[in-house]
Design a protein around this motif. Structure first.
Motif, PDB file in Angstrom:
ATOM      1  N   TYR A   6      -8.166  29.237  35.133  1.00 23.24           N
ATOM      2  CA  TYR A   6      -9.188  28.756  36.058  1.00 23.24           C
ATOM      3  C   TYR A   6      -8.610  27.628  36.897  1.00 23.24           C
ATOM      4  CZ  TYR A   6     -12.219  30.958  32.567  1.00 23.24           C
ATOM      5  OH  TYR A   6     -12.802  31.841  31.683  1.00 23.24           O
ATOM      6  N   GLY A   7      -9.076  27.498  38.126  1.00 24.05           N
ATOM      7  CA  GLY A   7      -8.715  26.363  38.963  1.00 24.05           C
ATOM      8  C   GLY A   7      -9.674  25.212  38.697  1.00 24.05           C
ATOM      9  N   THR A  41      -4.771  23.748  37.288  1.00 30.03           N
ATOM     10  CA  THR A  41      -5.288  24.896  36.545  1.00 30.03           C
ATOM     11  C   THR A  41      -5.457  24.571  35.070  1.00 30.03           C
ATOM     12  OG1 THR A  41      -3.083  25.795  36.075  1.00 30.03           O
ATOM     13  CG2 THR A  41      -4.172  26.568  38.101  1.00 30.03           C
ATOM     14  N   ARG A  56     -17.505  26.492  33.385  1.00 25.90           N
ATOM     15  CA  ARG A  56     -17.889  25.595  34.478  1.00 25.90           C
ATOM     16  C   ARG A  56     -18.648  24.385  33.928  1.00 25.90           C
ATOM     17  NH1 ARG A  56     -17.785  26.636  39.503  1.00 25.90           N
ATOM     18  NH2 ARG A  56     -17.829  28.895  39.186  1.00 25.90           N
ATOM     19  N   THR A  67     -12.917  25.518  40.401  1.00 27.58           N
ATOM     20  CA  THR A  67     -12.788  25.980  41.776  1.00 27.58           C
ATOM     21  C   THR A  67     -12.586  27.483  41.889  1.00 27.58           C
ATOM     22  OG1 THR A  67     -10.403  25.529  41.773  1.00 27.58           O
ATOM     23  CG2 THR A  67     -11.873  23.788  42.585  1.00 27.58           C
ATOM     24  N   ARG A  68     -12.112  28.137  40.833  1.00 22.98           N
ATOM     25  CA  ARG A  68     -11.913  29.591  40.871  1.00 22.98           C
ATOM     26  C   ARG A  68     -11.850  30.166  39.497  1.00 22.98           C
ATOM     27  NH1 ARG A  68      -6.377  27.705  42.566  1.00 22.98           N
ATOM     28  NH2 ARG A  68      -5.155  28.089  40.770  1.00 22.98           N
TER      29      ARG A  68
END
Length: 68
Positions: A6-7, A41, A56, A67-68
């Motif tokens: 994940y970012g 990341t 999240r 962020t992603r």
């Protein structure tokens, strides 16, 4: 085991990485967390697919943004 990257924005140092790691490790099923502060990341290894909303929430609890 499943690994997902994940970012995360806002991390600047080892303390940031520790906060993110601590919160993500609280998610049931998480086996390992590897944070790359410079790359922005976090890679989470778990025994099942995680709900991105849980990741999240953990990242936000630590004070950062997924962020992603």
């Amino acid at each position: 085991m499943t690994g997902t990257t994940y970012g995360v924005s806002g991390m600047a140092c080892g303390h940031c990485a520790a906060f993110v790691t601590e919160e993500i490790e609280r998610i049931p099923g998480v086996g390992a967390v590897a944070v790359d502060v410079a790359g922005g990341t976090v890679t989470v290894t778990s025994d099942r697919d995680l709900d991105v909303a849980d990741v999240r929430a953990a990242v936000e609890e630590a004070g950062y943004e997924l962020t992603r």
